[in-house]
Design a protein around this motif. Sequence first.
Motif, PDB file in Angstrom:
ATOM      1  N   VAL A  59       3.558   6.045  -3.733  1.00 49.02           N
ATOM      2  CA  VAL A  59       4.130   6.723  -2.568  1.00 49.02           C
ATOM      3  C   VAL A  59       3.571   6.058  -1.318  1.00 49.02           C
ATOM      4  N   LEU A  60       4.474   5.634  -0.436  1.00 47.69           N
ATOM      5  CA  LEU A  60       4.063   4.982   0.810  1.00 47.69           C
ATOM      6  C   LEU A  60       4.399   5.904   1.975  1.00 47.69           C
ATOM      7  N   LEU A  61       3.407   6.246   2.769  1.00 49.46           N
ATOM      8  CA  LEU A  61       3.657   7.067   3.954  1.00 49.46           C
ATOM      9  C   LEU A  61       3.724   6.179   5.187  1.00 49.46           C
ATOM     10  N   LEU A  74       5.832  -6.496  -1.490  1.00 47.58           N
ATOM     11  CA  LEU A  74       5.699  -5.995  -2.869  1.00 47.58           C
ATOM     12  C   LEU A  74       6.822  -6.537  -3.742  1.00 47.58           C
ATOM     13  N   ASN A  75       6.447  -7.026  -4.911  1.00 50.04           N
ATOM     14  CA  ASN A  75       7.451  -7.731  -5.711  1.00 50.04           C
ATOM     15  C   ASN A  75       7.105  -7.675  -7.189  1.00 50.04           C
ATOM     16  N   ASN A  76       6.780  -6.479  -7.663  1.00 50.88           N
ATOM     17  CA  ASN A  76       6.430  -6.348  -9.070  1.00 50.88           C
ATOM     18  C   ASN A  76       7.225  -5.162  -9.605  1.00 50.88           C
ATOM     19  N   SER A  77       8.078  -5.463 -10.549  1.00 50.04           N
ATOM     20  CA  SER A  77       9.037  -4.436 -10.958  1.00 50.04           C
ATOM     21  C   SER A  77       8.410  -3.315 -11.776  1.00 50.04           C
ATOM     22  N   SER A  78       7.109  -3.368 -12.004  1.00 52.80           N
ATOM     23  CA  SER A  78       6.514  -2.275 -12.777  1.00 52.80           C
ATOM     24  C   SER A  78       6.191  -1.062 -11.894  1.00 52.80           C
ATOM     25  N   TYR A  79       6.481  -1.156 -10.605  1.00 55.12           N
ATOM     26  CA  TYR A  79       6.281   0.004  -9.725  1.00 55.12           C
ATOM     27  C   TYR A  79       7.608   0.623  -9.325  1.00 55.12           C
ATOM     28  N   GLU A  80       7.499   1.898  -9.022  1.00 54.46           N
ATOM     29  CA  GLU A  80       8.632   2.607  -8.449  1.00 54.46           C
ATOM     30  C   GLU A  80       8.091   3.115  -7.108  1.00 54.46           C
ATOM     31  N   VAL A  81       8.728   2.747  -6.016  1.00 56.58           N
ATOM     32  CA  VAL A  81       8.142   3.076  -4.719  1.00 56.58           C
ATOM     33  C   VAL A  81       8.940   4.176  -4.018  1.00 56.58           C
ATOM     34  N   GLN A 120      14.422  -6.146  -2.309  1.00 54.36           N
ATOM     35  CA  GLN A 120      13.351  -6.503  -3.225  1.00 54.36           C
ATOM     36  C   GLN A 120      13.661  -6.208  -4.671  1.00 54.36           C
ATOM     37  N   ASN A 121      12.783  -6.748  -5.472  1.00 53.03           N
ATOM     38  CA  ASN A 121      12.810  -6.682  -6.920  1.00 53.03           C
ATOM     39  C   ASN A 121      12.415  -5.299  -7.438  1.00 53.03           C
ATOM     40  N   VAL A 122      11.939  -4.462  -6.561  1.00 55.38           N
ATOM     41  CA  VAL A 122      11.277  -3.236  -6.967  1.00 55.38           C
ATOM     42  C   VAL A 122      12.176  -2.041  -6.655  1.00 55.38           C
ATOM     43  N   GLU A 123      12.126  -1.044  -7.521  1.00 58.07           N
ATOM     44  CA  GLU A 123      12.902   0.157  -7.274  1.00 58.07           C
ATOM     45  C   GLU A 123      12.284   0.928  -6.116  1.00 58.07           C
ATOM     46  N   MET A 124      13.027   1.101  -5.058  1.00 54.40           N
ATOM     47  CA  MET A 124      12.468   1.808  -3.902  1.00 54.40           C
ATOM     48  C   MET A 124      13.450   2.870  -3.448  1.00 54.40           C
ATOM     49  N   SER A 125      12.930   4.002  -3.021  1.00 55.17           N
ATOM     50  CA  SER A 125      13.824   4.964  -2.379  1.00 55.17           C
ATOM     51  C   SER A 125      13.124   5.537  -1.162  1.00 55.17           C
ATOM     52  N   PHE A 126      13.919   6.108  -0.268  1.00 55.93           N
ATOM     53  CA  PHE A 126      13.376   6.530   1.014  1.00 55.93           C
ATOM     54  C   PHE A 126      13.677   8.004   1.271  1.00 55.93           C
ATOM     55  N   LEU A 127      12.709   8.719   1.802  1.00 58.19           N
ATOM     56  CA  LEU A 127      12.928  10.105   2.220  1.00 58.19           C
ATOM     57  C   LEU A 127      12.590  10.244   3.699  1.00 58.19           C
ATOM     58  N   GLU A 128      13.522  10.742   4.482  1.00 62.87           N
ATOM     59  CA  GLU A 128      13.258  10.922   5.914  1.00 62.87           C
ATOM     60  C   GLU A 128      12.536  12.248   6.111  1.00 62.87           C
ATOM     61  N   TYR A 163      -0.190   6.081  -7.160  1.00 65.60           N
ATOM     62  CA  TYR A 163      -0.929   5.433  -6.068  1.00 65.60           C
ATOM     63  C   TYR A 163      -0.371   5.939  -4.751  1.00 65.60           C
ATOM     64  N   LEU A 164      -1.267   6.194  -3.816  1.00 64.44           N
ATOM     65  CA  LEU A 164      -0.802   6.613  -2.498  1.00 64.44           C
ATOM     66  C   LEU A 164      -1.220   5.567  -1.465  1.00 64.44           C
ATOM     67  N   VAL A 165      -0.261   5.121  -0.666  1.00 64.48           N
ATOM     68  CA  VAL A 165      -0.576   4.167   0.398  1.00 64.48           C
ATOM     69  C   VAL A 165      -0.311   4.861   1.733  1.00 64.48           C
ATOM     70  N   ILE A 166      -1.366   5.075   2.502  1.00 65.32           N
ATOM     71  CA  ILE A 166      -1.234   5.791   3.771  1.00 65.32           C
ATOM     72  C   ILE A 166      -1.122   4.788   4.912  1.00 65.32           C
ATOM     73  N   ALA A 167       0.005   4.824   5.600  1.00 65.21           N
ATOM     74  CA  ALA A 167       0.214   3.892   6.725  1.00 65.21           C
ATOM     75  C   ALA A 167       0.933   4.643   7.831  1.00 65.21           C
ATOM     76  N   THR A 168       0.352   5.768   8.219  1.00 71.03           N
ATOM     77  CA  THR A 168       1.029   6.641   9.177  1.00 71.03           C
ATOM     78  C   THR A 168       0.723   6.311  10.632  1.00 71.03           C
ATOM     79  N   GLY A 169      -0.073   5.257  10.859  1.00 75.83           N
ATOM     80  CA  GLY A 169      -0.331   4.878  12.243  1.00 75.83           C
ATOM     81  C   GLY A 169      -1.134   5.930  12.998  1.00 75.83           C
ATOM     82  N   ALA A 170      -1.090   5.830  14.307  1.00 75.26           N
ATOM     83  CA  ALA A 170      -1.882   6.732  15.139  1.00 75.26           C
ATOM     84  C   ALA A 170      -0.974   7.375  16.168  1.00 75.26           C
ATOM     85  N   GLN A 171      -1.514   8.310  16.924  1.00 71.30           N
ATOM     86  CA  GLN A 171      -0.721   8.909  18.007  1.00 71.30           C
ATOM     87  C   GLN A 171      -1.388   8.618  19.345  1.00 71.30           C
TER      88      GLN A 171
END
Lengths: 580, 580
Positions: A59-61, A74-81, A120-128, A163-171
Amino acid sequence: MRPFAYFERLSQAFHDYPSLSKILVVSTISGGGLIVYSEANPSYSNNGVETKTRKRKVVLLGTGWAGASFLKTLNNSSYEVQVISPRNYFAFTPLLPSVTCGTVEARSVVEPIRNIARKQNVEMSFLEAECFKIDPGSKKVYCRSKQGVNSKGKKEFDVDYDYLVIATGAQSNTFNIPGVEENCHFLKEVEDAQRIRSTVIDSFEKASLPGLNEQERKRMLHFVVVGGGPTGVEFASELHDFVNEDLVKLYPKAKNLVQITLLEAADHILTMFDKRITEFAEEKFTRDGIDVKLGSMVVKVNDKEISAKTKAGEVSTIPYGMIVWSTGIGTRPVIKDFMKQIGQGNRRALATDEWLRVEGCDNIYALGDCATINQRKVMEDIAAIFKKADKENSGTLTMKEFHEVMSDICDRYPQVELYLKSKGMHGITDLLKQAQAENGSNKSVELDIEELKSALCQVDSQVKLLPATGQVAAQQGTYLAKCFDRMEVCEKNPEGPIRIRGEGRHRFRPFRYRHLGQFAPLGGEQTAAQLPGDWVSIGHSSQWLWYSVYASKQVSWRTRVLVVSDWMRRFIFGRDSSRI
Amino acid sequence: MRPFAYFERLSQAFHDYPSLSKILVVSTISGGGLIVYSEANPSYSNNGVETKTRKRKVVLLGTGWAGASFLKTLNNSSYEVQVISPRNYFAFTPLLPSVTCGTVEARSVVEPIRNIARKQNVEMSFLEAECFKIDPGSKKVYCRSKQGVNSKGKKEFDVDYDYLVIATGAQSNTFNIPGVEENCHFLKEVEDAQRIRSTVIDSFEKASLPGLNEQERKRMLHFVVVGGGPTGVEFASELHDFVNEDLVKLYPKAKNLVQITLLEAADHILTMFDKRITEFAEEKFTRDGIDVKLGSMVVKVNDKEISAKTKAGEVSTIPYGMIVWSTGIGTRPVIKDFMKQIGQGNRRALATDEWLRVEGCDNIYALGDCATINQRKVMEDIAAIFKKADKENSGTLTMKEFHEVMSDICDRYPQVELYLKSKGMHGITDLLKQAQAENGSNKSVELDIEELKSALCQVDSQVKLLPATGQVAAQQGTYLAKCFDRMEVCEKNPEGPIRIRGEGRHRFRPFRYRHLGQFAPLGGEQTAAQLPGDWVSIGHSSQWLWYSVYASKQVSWRTRVLVVSDWMRRFIFGRDSSRI
Ligand SMILES: Cc1cc2nc3c(=O)[nH]c(=O)nc-3n(C[C@H](O)[C@H](O)[C@H](O)COP(=O)(O)OP(=O)(O)OC[C@H]3O[C@@H](n4cnc5c(N)ncnc54)[C@H](O)[C@@H]3O)c2cc1C
Ligand SMILES: Cc1cc2nc3c(=O)[nH]c(=O)nc-3n(C[C@H](O)[C@H](O)[C@H](O)COP(=O)(O)OP(=O)(O)OC[C@H]3O[C@@H](n4cnc5c(N)ncnc54)[C@H](O)[C@@H]3O)c2cc1C
């Protein structure tokens, strides 16, 4: 309809060979003088991905600099993002100041994240949606979408992760100064830039209305910028150009009423730049009539006036029409809450180790403006280092033992190399020689722990926080994606330095930042550039360098062409002043 | 920095010879196959205007089609023009449906009114405010600006006029159907188009969130268009293309869930067009999967459902995600109020005479969508006409007398010519012959009033309201400006037809509308064109015609280039789906 046949055929060709379009478009653009290039970026199709084993869920934030570069690499098909972010696009922040004045259009500096993810090669989906809680215990993030959406009208949902990747930036940081939140504009998001743009035009329209005296008109046309960092400086100079190149033609009476003031609490603007640049910028601003007030600390803002205190303690209050606040960054609530949960409540940003893993959390990574790398000090580990190096357990290190361990040390502790560089030394042996010379010990072939200590005692002075820039965030995103790509390989064949306080080696080499230089656009086609090796250049030529670097750095061919054509439009027609 | 030298020199040349830039830019664009041309538009400088006598003050309300074309044409330095409008730009409405889906950018279809005004020989100034009251007694208009601005924080002010030109357009008409105002999108202004665009993207984002069942996703992706006129039809087809060409690639799961429905109360869509076009459009929409529900009258809307009644009286209720309402126009409050004051309270639009003067008001003119010409009927004036023609007062008209007056009659009453055309007659003599044949009277050389009556008795059937289009508004703006330009000249040497119920001649020839044809873009690069003489064309070639006409009709070189380059961008990169 003869002439269109050519266009139609061209269209067909574009659709059949997408790369052709790129070449054609670029040849058109570079005919105008701009060299635009792109890194080779092979695109894979999503089809044919095999899903035999369960994919690990990342999960990428966030979809800012860090998140987008992670996704791009990212380019490894063993992940689902699963990407989660309140905005469905990436924004190229360095051009936001240009958006505030219409030099570049908002749409030209954004790229839908689904476009970035789709390639990309990787399964990705997006939630707003916005994540409002991270729960490391249950490995879940809790999110909220803007509108009430699901069956029960509930806006909230949760998402599991491996895995959690936090990339929410700052305010933006208001330092809790009263009135700032309510009365100032910030410049963090694309919407901010659009709002600033229409407020500037509004100010000119308001000041043109009847029934006002000159003092009131002057107030409305007084633009205050707080913060003399690159963003504040660039906004001030963009605004100056917009006013002087375009607006005064349309609002001739406003010419003598407009005033731009820049307030900076420190003694100089652009303090992170070389002194030559700072001086040049201050002089140029003075020449341009921008009133730079140094050593001015804002203490209060109301709807018409801003109060600032000088170093001598004197408070002066000035009427204003519009304030843009650009003084630094603060922590987002969701990150603050998470930090409390994991015992980092006293820190200012999420601390990670040198591999971008959040300290004390399994499988959680943080990068970009929301995080800071907590670089281990050499002196904290010095006993362990000595022990590790002293393979024979003799209590002293032979020269061979010393050299064997030092390349790992340099990998593990980047401050060592920075220190060598700052002292003009060429290698680790110089360090040792110096220590021995200082201690008066003659060049022994063996060294004990005290000698090692005294050789390394000063390197930790070079531990520095990385700046909160897109450059750092993007490099971290790329780095982390590469680690993810090679996770299995490196599990088996670790390629990092030896573990000082453990067995074996680290899986990966730690993150290392490579500074590529910095620009400060100063208006009037003047840009200051500071490149690695303290190479400083100011003027038209760096403006062109800026144009070409920024054009080349766009995320997609689309934004590249849009940005370049925005520049050309501005150059031919000026900036638009319609209030939309 | 060699390659830039060319660019810099070019830049210099552009600034020195503005017209050069136009030629260069256009040659680049037309290299892509589009022919863009411009009317010669000499620009005068504002300086050097002499102000010996007091200038007459023209107040113009509105910066739409009518206002902008008035401003563009007016060219007599004895006026001082005060433009008042809540928006400081002109918007090219025919491209608004394209803005809703990002085929064209909002900024490309607007031009700052100050740019339009600045080019002219006449002193013009602009106030960004809304007029809320017109007072013909004191010759004042009362206005309100959006923000509290003057010394006392008052938002209101008044402006005097010698001549008032009302061009405030119309507003969307909800016919007071409950729930429409609150739940529907309208498509009148640029902001509406931008809001529709982000709502469409939002719908796709919302439908991608977790925790929803298929039915809910379907509801969110159900787009309803109410009104089968050109705007509704064009929006529906733009949306269809946007969804199918761009969005389904990014939201593959949404593909089978999206539905577009078009509700039309009449029996057909595009009723103002030729039957061939209507049929083609209905068939194309059915093929495209757009659900066209004819004879469906909306009776109620709530936040999730829309109810429509069929002609049989059956009410059906459908869940929706978004509604765009485009059914017709209504009167703005300020105009309603003014109409009450001048005794026109029962009318639907401000009535003017054939010279665009508001009936019963001195020095007030109205044009565009807010006004309607109250064309005098021939039969109302028939006695006066006879009297005027019968110079010798003999009680009968000689053929010579008849012909002498008839050219003025044709000028004064355009329905005469329309009638002749509709009957395939070549001249006024045919009309007379027919009447005499019908009456069985042999071709006498003199005619009495009854014979004149029977010759003209049917012409008034041709009196038709002009459509509420930009074409009409623009022609009226140009017409009125030309009258203003020649006011003094024509006062001395009137050039209009003879006054039937007065002495002498009218100062000007009355306004005459020249219909130049109509387009209906139907999506998929298919456009229907109906040109004068009932020339109908549907397909790719009319799409290209549409492109070139619309490009050529832009107000400025800037918008022309922007629109054309937007088309090229779309064509190469598709439409952008970032929610900004
Ligand atoms: C005007 C301006 C100009 C700049 N110019 C430069 C420059 O020239 N060079 C340079 O190197 N740097 C520049 N920067 C700095 C640079 O933009 C930042 O350092 C960079 O954006 C940090 O990247 P990031 O990915 O950490 O955060 P961001 O890019 O800020 O991205 C954060 C992302 O997280 C999302 N998010 C926020 N809250 C949540 C939540 N609760 N849940 C999920 N997602 C969330 C946001 O929507 C966004 O997508 C500039 C910044 C600004 C504001
Ligand atoms: C989506 C759409 C597509 C269209 N397509 C076509 C087409 O293809 N061809 C065509 O011929 N026509 C088209 N039309 C119709 C055309 O736009 C209108 O007929 C035309 O705009 C009428 O011109 P106008 O100047 O009377 O009014 P507008 O263009 O509506 O301008 C009215 C002006 O008055 C201002 N105003 C409003 N209230 C006040 C106030 N109280 N005080 C002062 N100023 C005020 C407004 O801000 C605006 O500037 C389209 C319309 C729409 C909405």
